[in-house]
Scaffold this motif. Structure first.
Motif, PDB file in Angstrom:
ATOM      1  N   SER A 137      -3.978 -48.375   4.481  1.00  0.00           N
ATOM      2  CA  SER A 137      -3.816 -48.254   5.929  1.00  0.00           C
ATOM      3  C   SER A 137      -2.524 -48.977   6.270  1.00  0.00           C
ATOM      4  O   SER A 137      -2.425 -50.195   6.107  1.00  0.00           O
ATOM      5  CB  SER A 137      -4.996 -48.878   6.675  1.00  0.00           C
ATOM      6  N   GLN A 138      -1.529 -48.231   6.719  1.00  0.00           N
ATOM      7  CA  GLN A 138      -0.233 -48.825   7.009  1.00  0.00           C
ATOM      8  C   GLN A 138       0.362 -48.151   8.239  1.00  0.00           C
ATOM      9  O   GLN A 138       0.046 -47.013   8.560  1.00  0.00           O
ATOM     10  CB  GLN A 138       0.705 -48.658   5.810  1.00  0.00           C
ATOM     11  N   TYR A 197       1.409 -45.876  15.297  1.00  0.00           N
ATOM     12  CA  TYR A 197       1.537 -44.825  14.284  1.00  0.00           C
ATOM     13  C   TYR A 197       0.989 -45.377  12.982  1.00  0.00           C
ATOM     14  O   TYR A 197       1.340 -46.496  12.566  1.00  0.00           O
ATOM     15  CB  TYR A 197       2.989 -44.400  14.090  1.00  0.00           C
ATOM     16  N   MET A 198       0.114 -44.623  12.329  1.00  0.00           N
ATOM     17  CA  MET A 198      -0.503 -45.122  11.100  1.00  0.00           C
ATOM     18  C   MET A 198      -0.650 -44.023  10.055  1.00  0.00           C
ATOM     19  O   MET A 198      -0.800 -42.847  10.381  1.00  0.00           O
ATOM     20  CB  MET A 198      -1.859 -45.746  11.410  1.00  0.00           C
ATOM     21  N   ASP A 199      -0.594 -44.455   8.838  1.00  0.00           N
ATOM     22  CA  ASP A 199      -0.801 -43.577   7.690  1.00  0.00           C
ATOM     23  C   ASP A 199      -1.979 -44.140   6.909  1.00  0.00           C
ATOM     24  O   ASP A 199      -1.866 -45.166   6.248  1.00  0.00           O
ATOM     25  CB  ASP A 199       0.456 -43.540   6.821  1.00  0.00           C
ATOM     26  N   VAL A 200      -3.127 -43.478   7.022  1.00  0.00           N
ATOM     27  CA  VAL A 200      -4.350 -43.917   6.345  1.00  0.00           C
ATOM     28  C   VAL A 200      -4.680 -42.898   5.270  1.00  0.00           C
ATOM     29  O   VAL A 200      -4.725 -41.693   5.542  1.00  0.00           O
ATOM     30  CB  VAL A 200      -5.520 -44.051   7.341  1.00  0.00           C
ATOM     31  N   SER A 201      -4.920 -43.358   4.055  1.00  0.00           N
ATOM     32  CA  SER A 201      -5.137 -42.414   2.949  1.00  0.00           C
ATOM     33  C   SER A 201      -5.997 -43.033   1.866  1.00  0.00           C
ATOM     34  O   SER A 201      -6.084 -44.262   1.730  1.00  0.00           O
ATOM     35  CB  SER A 201      -3.793 -41.980   2.356  1.00  0.00           C
ATOM     36  N   ASN A 202      -6.642 -42.173   1.106  1.00  0.00           N
ATOM     37  CA  ASN A 202      -7.344 -42.539  -0.118  1.00  0.00           C
ATOM     38  C   ASN A 202      -6.565 -41.985  -1.300  1.00  0.00           C
ATOM     39  O   ASN A 202      -6.172 -40.811  -1.292  1.00  0.00           O
ATOM     40  CB  ASN A 202      -8.765 -41.975  -0.133  1.00  0.00           C
TER      41      ASN A 202
END
Length: 758
Positions: A579-580, A602-607
């Protein structure tokens, strides 16, 4: 000899008069109301104290000189006064504090477990006062958080309308929710703990984004929400807030204060919420919003003790009855397969307190206990759960020169039992009993006035998972009063109970599969925070706060909805999760009364699993919030325009033939309110919610699949368990309620009245 004797007498007299001391005392008030626990200090000396329940303070043994006395208190502007002491007569110096509407100047406790001015804290803490939440009145704190930047209330069930709080794209279980610093809202109560807290008794809400486990332990892995209730001494004698909407939702908040002369002050709060309509505007045969009947009682005591030592005790009890489903449903159908309904009975009790030990050192004993009982029926699925949590903590607060030390020991005991396989062992009931003792230490080191370093470490031992370490580091540089830079890094952890946190596991017809023994989730976080204050020549104030954040999770538990449409499969991720992003809050105050509070994230959340990066369900990339306020003083009318905006989110579908949109659209919820304050002690307010009349049904044929066959009696399967496409089931679906991302409630008006007697 005679002359020598005179010289000695003269010297003794001179020394005596030179060391002659006096007393400085006074009161600290706001609009004739005493302010308790205000910090009073003589600048440049070691003299510091706090006011008692009457707002009084006193300094003894003050020598003749010129001094500057400073007063700080939560929610008020800092005041300084010069004083010249030239005689032994007692000096009286009183202060009348002014409310501080600038959030940058609030005093906070959540970052370091110490009361400190927000700008002086090494840990970034966001503060939201009742003034902020009144701009868009809501019946619960859960709904009120929708206008906080980077925080989103997320519905998890399209029928029962239960939900949680997302911070920076992280699901609700990653956020620890506290009341007065006590971890009483967790696990089973996460879904319901934010409902029923009387808004009239909330002093402020503090939010820490990023792990706080080094101070608060489990659950504080992604963020912290701390609800600070009012000090009984500062509360109004009586308060009332009654709100109703055009949907006939009714919310009543009542508060009162009484004193036991010389011994204690107490406040009592009552919250009652009722909504009993069966509205079906999307014409699927199911309720758009659950019917609810909720009552909550809160009582807090502040006891007077020698030397202003703290002793507070608070209790809260809550009962709620909610149901949603087929509009024809009645209680006689509860748990049956004739007409589908989801019915939830909740009983909850809470106790929390703080007691300062009668020692020369500042030792604080904090304690809390909760009991939560839930009796639910999701169609024919029964979920009956009982949870008890006991927490105790002892902290030692010590300042040694430039070191501000805080050490403590804590222990939490959790008892959890339900009627599912979560607490079953070899066909026998086996309640989960977990001990979580811990010890922590923190040192905040100041280097002159500009630099501050915070070092912290915590060790916990979980009776199931073993040893857990959570270190923490923070650095703050204060270039000047208007430019502050902070860097924070730390770790967090969370012990998981799926059945108490994911209600999708209990609704609809999906089977829950736990693929392996689940390990505790852990996180590592770093964030960079910058605050800039700008004062323009015309008196306009501009405050800008920007934060860049990065959080990496290991052992993250993921839910697989796609492998089998009839199952939810849980396991620890074979990889990591991220989560960034970056967020910005802007506070603009014009001299004409116009005020803007703007936020964007604004966020970039990923697995990331097996080298493949995927985006989780129900996670937006961009969110924005705003509040625009203006007061027309000539007619005593205030105008508030509030709103939020969310970018598309990935949504769970049942199959490749599912006709619903795989992503939510851009959407915005906007509100307007008018408040009249021309009557003494009264506020009359009215407005419109959801001005754009947005509902999730737009651009979708339906939200809940197969509401005409909620028990899947007419669903046919092939030999592999895959749903067959039939004339009666053209999309090959089963009944499912997990396709939900926002409240299914359109435009509506509201009207309310507030009264405060001081």
């Amino acid at each position: 000899m005679k002359h020598l004797f005179l010289i000695i007498i003269t010297l003794i007299t001179s020394i005596t008069f030179a060391q002659e001391t006096t007393v400085v005392s006074g009161t600290i008030k706001h609009k004739s109301n005493p302010i308790e626990n205000a910090t009073v200090e003589i600048v440049g000396t070691n003299f510091t104290t706090q006011t008692d329940s009457n707002g009084s303070y006193s300094f003894q043994n003050i020598t003749k000189s010129n001094y500057k006395i400073q007063v700080t208190s939560v929610g008020y502007k800092t005041q300084r006064k010069n004083i010249s002491i030239q005689s032994s007569a007692q000096t009286q110096l009183n202060f009348e504090l002014i409310s501080d509407d600038n959030e940058l100047n609030e005093v906070v406790v959540s970052g370091t477990l110490k009361a400190v001015k927000r700008l002086e804290s090494a840990v970034p803490v966001e503060v939201y006062s009742p003034v902020f939440f009144k701009k868009n009145p809501t019946p619960s704190i859960y709904e009120a958080l929708q206008n906080v930047n980077g925080v989103r209330p997320q519905l998890n069930c399209g029928v029962c309308n239960t939900g949680d709080i997302h911070i920076n794209g992280l699901e609700g279980p990653y956020t620890s929710v506290m009341i007065d610093g006590m971890p009483i809202v967790s696990s089973l109560s996460t879904v319901y703990g934010l409902s029923g807290i009387p808004n009239s008794l909330v002093e402020r809400i503090e939010i820490v984004k990023g792990p706080a486990s080094s101070l608060y332990g489990s659950e504080a892995v992604g963020g912290l929400i701390n609800i600070i209730t009012k000090n009984p001494n500062n509360a109004p004698i009586f308060s009332a807030d009654v709100l109703t909407t055009s949907w006939l939702e009714t919310n009543v908040d009542l508060g009162g204060k009484f004193n036991i002369k010389g011994r204690a002050t107490s406040i009592v709060g009552l919250n009652y919420y009722n909504y009993g309509q069966t509205i079906d505007n999307d014409h699927d045969g199911f309720t758009d919003v659950t019917a609810q009947n909720r009552i909550s009682v809160f009582n807090k005591w502040n006891f007077n003790r020698p030397q202003n030592r703290l002793f507070t005790v608070a209790v809260r009890g809550m009962y709620e009855d909610r149901w949603g489903g087929d509009t024809r449903w009645e209680k006689k159908y509860r748990g049956g397969d004739e007409i589908y309904g989801e019915s939830i009975y909740t009983k909850r009790g809470e106790l929390l307190g703080n007691y300062q030990l009668p020692t020369t050192e500042k030792l604080m004993l904090s304690f809390s206990g909760t009991m939560h009982f839930q009796d639910s029926r999701y169609g024919t699925t029964s979920y009956i759960a009982n949870q008890k949590i006991a927490f105790i903590q002892l902290t030692w607060d010590k300042k040694i020169q430039n070191n501000d030390l805080l050490t403590g020991i804590a222990s939490r005991y959790t008892y959890y039992d339900d009627n599912t396989t979560a607490t079953a062992f070899v066909n026998e009931n086996n309640p989960e009993k977990t001990w979580l003792p811990g010890i922590f230490a923190q040192d905040e080191i100041s280097f002159k006035e500009k630099h501050k370093i915070l070092l912290g470490i915590r060790y916990d031992y979980n009776s199931i998972h073993g040893n857990i370490f959570t270190p923490r580091f923070a650095y703050k540089v204060k270039f000047n009063d208007n430019n502050i830079l902070r860097f924070n890094t730390g770790t967090g952890f969370r012990v998981v109970n799926l059945f108490t946190e994911d209600h999708a596991a209990l609704t609809g017809s999906r089977e829950v599969i736990i693929a392996e023994n689940l390990d505790p989730e852990k996180s590592v976080n770093a964030n960079l925070n910058y605050i800039k204050k700008i004062f323009l020549n015309n008196g306009t104030f501009l405050g800008i706060e920007t934060t860049a954040f990065y959080t990496r999770f290991s052992n993250k538990i993921v839910s697989d909805y796609e492998t089998d449409p009839n199952k939810i499969i849980y396991n620890n991720i074979n990889g990591y999760a991220l989560s960034q992003g970056i967020s910005c809050n802007t506070d603009i105050n014009f001299t004409n009364g116009l005020k803007f509070i703007l936020g964007a994230t604004y966020m970039d959340v990923s697995n990331v699993e097996n080298g493949i990066k995927t985006r989780p369900f129900l996670t937006e990339k961009f969110t924005a919030t705003w509040s625009v306020s203006y007061k027309i003083n000539s007619i005593d009318l205030g105008i508030d325009y509030t709103g939020n905006c969310y970018s598309p989110m990935k949504l769970p579908l049942l199959s490749e033939t599912d006709p619903r949109n795989p992503n939510s659209p851009w959407y915005s919820i906007q509100n307007i309110q008018f408040t009249y304050t021309g009557w003494k002690n009264f506020e009359l307010y009215a407005g419109i919610k959801n001005l754009l009349n947005f509902t999730p049904k737009q651009n979708n044929p339906f939200l809940i699949s197969r509401t005409e066959d909620p028990f899947d009696k007419n669903v046919q399967y092939d030999a592999n368990g895959k749903v067959l496409v039939t004339p009666d089931n053209p999309y090959g679906l089963t009944f499912d309620t997990t396709y939900v991302y926002g409240a299914n409630q359109g435009i509506r008006g509201f009207f309310g009245l507030r009264y405060n007697l001081f």
